[in-house]
Design an enzyme around this catalytic site. Sequence first.
Site, PDB file in Angstrom:
ATOM      1  N   ARG A   1       0.836  -1.209   0.000  1.00  0.00           N
ATOM      2  CA  ARG A   1       0.000   0.000   0.000  1.00  0.00           C
ATOM      3  C   ARG A   1       0.874   1.263   0.000  1.00  0.00           C
ATOM      4  O   ARG A   1       0.930   1.981  -0.983  1.00  0.00           O
ATOM      5  CB  ARG A   1      -0.948  -0.034   1.231  1.00  0.00           C
ATOM      6  CG  ARG A   1      -2.099   0.961   1.150  1.00  0.00           C
ATOM      7  CD  ARG A   1      -1.695   2.390   1.486  1.00  0.00           C
ATOM      8  NE  ARG A   1      -1.073   2.527   2.795  1.00  0.00           N
ATOM      9  CZ  ARG A   1      -0.453   3.637   3.197  1.00  0.00           C
ATOM     10  NH1 ARG A   1      -0.373   4.692   2.405  1.00  0.00           N
ATOM     11  NH2 ARG A   1       0.113   3.705   4.391  1.00  0.00           N
TER      12      ARG A   1
ATOM     13  N   HIS B   1       8.988   6.902   7.997  1.00  0.00           N
ATOM     14  CA  HIS B   1       9.633   6.994   6.678  1.00  0.00           C
ATOM     15  C   HIS B   1      11.105   7.317   6.912  1.00  0.00           C
ATOM     16  O   HIS B   1      11.477   7.876   7.945  1.00  0.00           O
ATOM     17  CB  HIS B   1       8.928   8.049   5.817  1.00  0.00           C
ATOM     18  CG  HIS B   1       7.600   7.559   5.300  1.00  0.00           C
ATOM     19  ND1 HIS B   1       7.422   7.099   4.018  1.00  0.00           N
ATOM     20  CD2 HIS B   1       6.395   7.429   5.912  1.00  0.00           C
ATOM     21  CE1 HIS B   1       6.160   6.709   3.851  1.00  0.00           C
ATOM     22  NE2 HIS B   1       5.513   6.892   4.991  1.00  0.00           N
TER      23      HIS B   1
ATOM     24  N   CYS C   1       5.037   9.258  -0.193  1.00  0.00           N
ATOM     25  CA  CYS C   1       3.640   9.692  -0.128  1.00  0.00           C
ATOM     26  C   CYS C   1       3.413  10.671  -1.260  1.00  0.00           C
ATOM     27  O   CYS C   1       4.176  11.627  -1.421  1.00  0.00           O
ATOM     28  CB  CYS C   1       3.339  10.356   1.216  1.00  0.00           C
ATOM     29  SG  CYS C   1       1.670  11.037   1.271  1.00  0.00           S
TER      30      CYS C   1
ATOM     31  N   ASN D   1       9.043   3.884   3.762  1.00  0.00           N
ATOM     32  CA  ASN D   1       9.169   3.515   5.171  1.00  0.00           C
ATOM     33  C   ASN D   1      10.508   2.820   5.385  1.00  0.00           C
ATOM     34  O   ASN D   1      11.153   2.379   4.433  1.00  0.00           O
ATOM     35  CB  ASN D   1       8.068   2.514   5.542  1.00  0.00           C
ATOM     36  CG  ASN D   1       6.732   3.175   5.590  1.00  0.00           C
ATOM     37  OD1 ASN D   1       6.088   3.327   4.566  1.00  0.00           O
ATOM     38  ND2 ASN D   1       6.318   3.581   6.759  1.00  0.00           N
TER      39      ASN D   1
HETATM   40  P1  HMG Z   1     -12.827  14.780  -2.486  1.00  0.00           P
HETATM   41  O1  HMG Z   1     -12.484  15.117  -3.918  1.00  0.00           O
HETATM   42  O2  HMG Z   1     -12.846  15.881  -1.497  1.00  0.00           O
HETATM   43  O3  HMG Z   1     -14.199  14.007  -2.291  1.00  0.00           O
HETATM   44  O4  HMG Z   1     -11.819  13.651  -2.025  1.00  0.00           O
HETATM   45  P2  HMG Z   1     -15.451  13.773  -3.167  1.00  0.00           P
HETATM   46  O5  HMG Z   1     -16.433  13.165  -2.258  1.00  0.00           O
HETATM   47  O6  HMG Z   1     -15.804  15.026  -3.921  1.00  0.00           O
HETATM   48  O7  HMG Z   1     -14.984  12.649  -4.201  1.00  0.00           O
HETATM   49  C1  HMG Z   1     -14.199  12.892  -5.367  1.00  0.00           C
HETATM   50  C2  HMG Z   1     -14.391  11.733  -6.320  1.00  0.00           C
HETATM   51  O8  HMG Z   1     -13.882  10.545  -5.730  1.00  0.00           O
HETATM   52  C3  HMG Z   1     -15.850  11.437  -6.607  1.00  0.00           C
HETATM   53  O9  HMG Z   1     -15.904  10.879  -7.903  1.00  0.00           O
HETATM   54  C4  HMG Z   1     -16.220  10.393  -5.600  1.00  0.00           C
HETATM   55  O10 HMG Z   1     -17.274   9.588  -5.984  1.00  0.00           O
HETATM   56  C5  HMG Z   1     -14.935   9.596  -5.526  1.00  0.00           C
HETATM   57  P3  HMG Z   1     -16.634  11.667  -9.136  1.00  0.00           P
HETATM   58  O11 HMG Z   1     -18.031  11.934  -8.654  1.00  0.00           O
HETATM   59  O12 HMG Z   1     -15.824  12.947  -9.284  1.00  0.00           O
HETATM   60  O13 HMG Z   1     -16.512  10.704 -10.264  1.00  0.00           O
HETATM   61  N1  HMG Z   1     -14.721   8.951  -4.238  1.00  0.00           N
HETATM   62  C6  HMG Z   1     -14.302   7.700  -4.092  1.00  0.00           C
HETATM   63  N2  HMG Z   1     -14.017   6.742  -4.992  1.00  0.00           N
HETATM   64  C7  HMG Z   1     -13.611   5.549  -4.506  1.00  0.00           C
HETATM   65  N3  HMG Z   1     -13.451   5.298  -3.198  1.00  0.00           N
HETATM   66  C8  HMG Z   1     -13.730   6.230  -2.272  1.00  0.00           C
HETATM   67  C9  HMG Z   1     -14.179   7.496  -2.719  1.00  0.00           C
HETATM   68  N4  HMG Z   1     -14.514   8.625  -2.082  1.00  0.00           N
HETATM   69  C10 HMG Z   1     -14.840   9.509  -3.014  1.00  0.00           C
HETATM   70  N5  HMG Z   1     -13.558   5.961  -0.978  1.00  0.00           N
HETATM   71  C11 HMG Z   1     -11.111  11.856  -0.601  1.00  0.00           C
HETATM   72  C12 HMG Z   1     -11.802  13.198  -0.671  1.00  0.00           C
HETATM   73  C13 HMG Z   1     -10.844  11.560   0.848  1.00  0.00           C
HETATM   74  C14 HMG Z   1     -11.977  10.785  -1.219  1.00  0.00           C
HETATM   75  C15 HMG Z   1      -9.772  11.965  -1.390  1.00  0.00           C
HETATM   76  O14 HMG Z   1      -9.070  13.067  -0.908  1.00  0.00           O
HETATM   77  C16 HMG Z   1      -8.911  10.751  -1.261  1.00  0.00           C
HETATM   78  O15 HMG Z   1      -9.259   9.670  -1.733  1.00  0.00           O
HETATM   79  N6  HMG Z   1      -7.718  10.910  -0.646  1.00  0.00           N
HETATM   80  C17 HMG Z   1      -6.828   9.792  -0.407  1.00  0.00           C
HETATM   81  C18 HMG Z   1      -5.402  10.281  -0.456  1.00  0.00           C
HETATM   82  C19 HMG Z   1      -4.491   9.125  -0.217  1.00  0.00           C
HETATM   83  O16 HMG Z   1      -4.823   7.967  -0.408  1.00  0.00           O
HETATM   84  N7  HMG Z   1      -3.244   9.460   0.195  1.00  0.00           N
HETATM   85  C20 HMG Z   1      -2.212   8.474   0.436  1.00  0.00           C
HETATM   86  C21 HMG Z   1      -2.512   7.604   1.619  1.00  0.00           C
HETATM   87  S1  HMG Z   1      -2.228   8.392   3.169  1.00  0.00           S
HETATM   88  C22 HMG Z   1      -0.573   8.096   3.498  1.00  0.00           C
HETATM   89  O17 HMG Z   1       0.151   7.594   2.673  1.00  0.00           O
HETATM   90  C23 HMG Z   1      -0.044   8.438   4.853  1.00  0.00           C
HETATM   91  C24 HMG Z   1       0.213   7.205   5.721  1.00  0.00           C
HETATM   92  O18 HMG Z   1       1.113   6.313   5.078  1.00  0.00           O
HETATM   93  C25 HMG Z   1       0.822   7.643   7.049  1.00  0.00           C
HETATM   94  C26 HMG Z   1       2.019   8.571   6.823  1.00  0.00           C
HETATM   95  O19 HMG Z   1       3.057   8.137   6.353  1.00  0.00           O
HETATM   96  O20 HMG Z   1       1.824   9.752   7.076  1.00  0.00           O
HETATM   97  C27 HMG Z   1      -1.071   6.449   6.009  1.00  0.00           C
HETATM   98 MG    MG Z   2       3.317   6.452   5.121  1.00  0.00          MG
END
Ligand code: HMG
Ligand code: MG
Length: 314
Positions: A18, A212, A243, A252
């Site tokens: 992931r 990380h 990220c 990481n």
């Molecule tokens: P948004 O644009 O504010 O929300 O995104 P929205 O509700 O307007 O949705 C946008 C579009 O995405 C829409 O599609 C929704 O239907 C769809 P459209 O109508 O435009 O065709 N949608 C989804 N599709 C599939 N699955 C869903 C979903 N939700 C909405 N669950 C949102 C808000 C939170 C969805 C977006 O910002 C997002 O997905 N962000 C994820 C970012 C991410 O994955 N980042 C990396 C992981 S975090 C990380 O790596 C840190 C970590 O490792 C710890 C660390 O190291 O810090 C964990």
């Molecule tokens: Mg991370």
Amino acid sequence: MRSMNIPKHVDIVEVGPRDGLQNEAAPLSLATKIALIDRLSGAGFPNVEAAAFVSPKWVPQMADSAAVLAGITRRARTVYSALVPNARGMEAALAAGVGEVVVFSAASESFAQRNINCSIAESITRFEPVARMARDAGVLLRGSISCALGCPYEGRIDPAAVADVVQRMADLGCDGIDIADTIGVGTPGAVQTVFEHTSKVFALERQAGHFHDTYGQALANVLASMQMGVATFHASVAGLGGCPYAKGATGNVATEDLLYMLQGLGVHTGVDLDAVVDAGAFVSAALGRPGSSRAGRALLARRCVATCIPHPTS
Ligand code: HMG
Ligand code: MG
């Protein structure tokens, strides 16, 4: 060996499929992702973070998460976990049969906005239905807090702000909480200070270090955390990752490096280092570049010396 006051057993959450693969410019094939996860579960990890049910517009690399979870061979001893940002993601994660879901926010408002497009408070409100659904379905709920040691946009983060988000995640009913150094800026003293703060609101035994390795501090930070009593760490095979919303951040701590250190310390993990080296070589070959784990490279070179150099005949 001189004795150290550290846990005798550590759980490693393998996050390469992931956190690692979400950052690859050219996504891996579905078959390769499945084969990687099967190799990792075969190595004995108690938890493999296998997928993310996030918007494919935001992170296209994770768009095939349902197919990945449908294709793997499940092992009873491994929990398959996945990120979910909202109720929609939760429905998909439950349909895919995950054992643990991870809600993720940040200790920095700017990072929360960039990563999940909402404030920290809004993210917690979004997680409330997710937490209810997790409880009803009987799956584990984990909370992850990004930028706990520093933020690419805001710089220094107050440890009290980290503890505040830990408290909000605890109130949601999280079984475990990850303290994440998203950009790898933390050093051992700073890590201990953060855990001192967070331990006042949530048991350290249920917190994990997600470090990380951007500045080469991750292993030192693991050891400093273990000295505080933290016994769960995240690691990424071959040091994969970064990220997409934290430019320049590397992966990481490499799983092979972490395992090598823990083995040297006599700490039990239940994970087979040789099998992880194999998995690292497998994914590095698929990505067409050498892995970034120092221990992984050294162990591969040692195998080659043992098998590739002809023995003198006399
Ligand atoms: P948004 O644009 O504010 O929300 O995104 P929205 O509700 O307007 O949705 C946008 C579009 O995405 C829409 O599609 C929704 O239907 C769809 P459209 O109508 O435009 O065709 N949608 C989804 N599709 C599939 N699955 C869903 C979903 N939700 C909405 N669950 C949102 C808000 C939170 C969805 C977006 O910002 C997002 O997905 N962000 C994820 C970012 C991410 O994955 N980042 C990396 C992981 S975090 C990380 O790596 C840190 C970590 O490792 C710890 C660390 O190291 O810090 C964990
Ligand atoms: Mg991370």
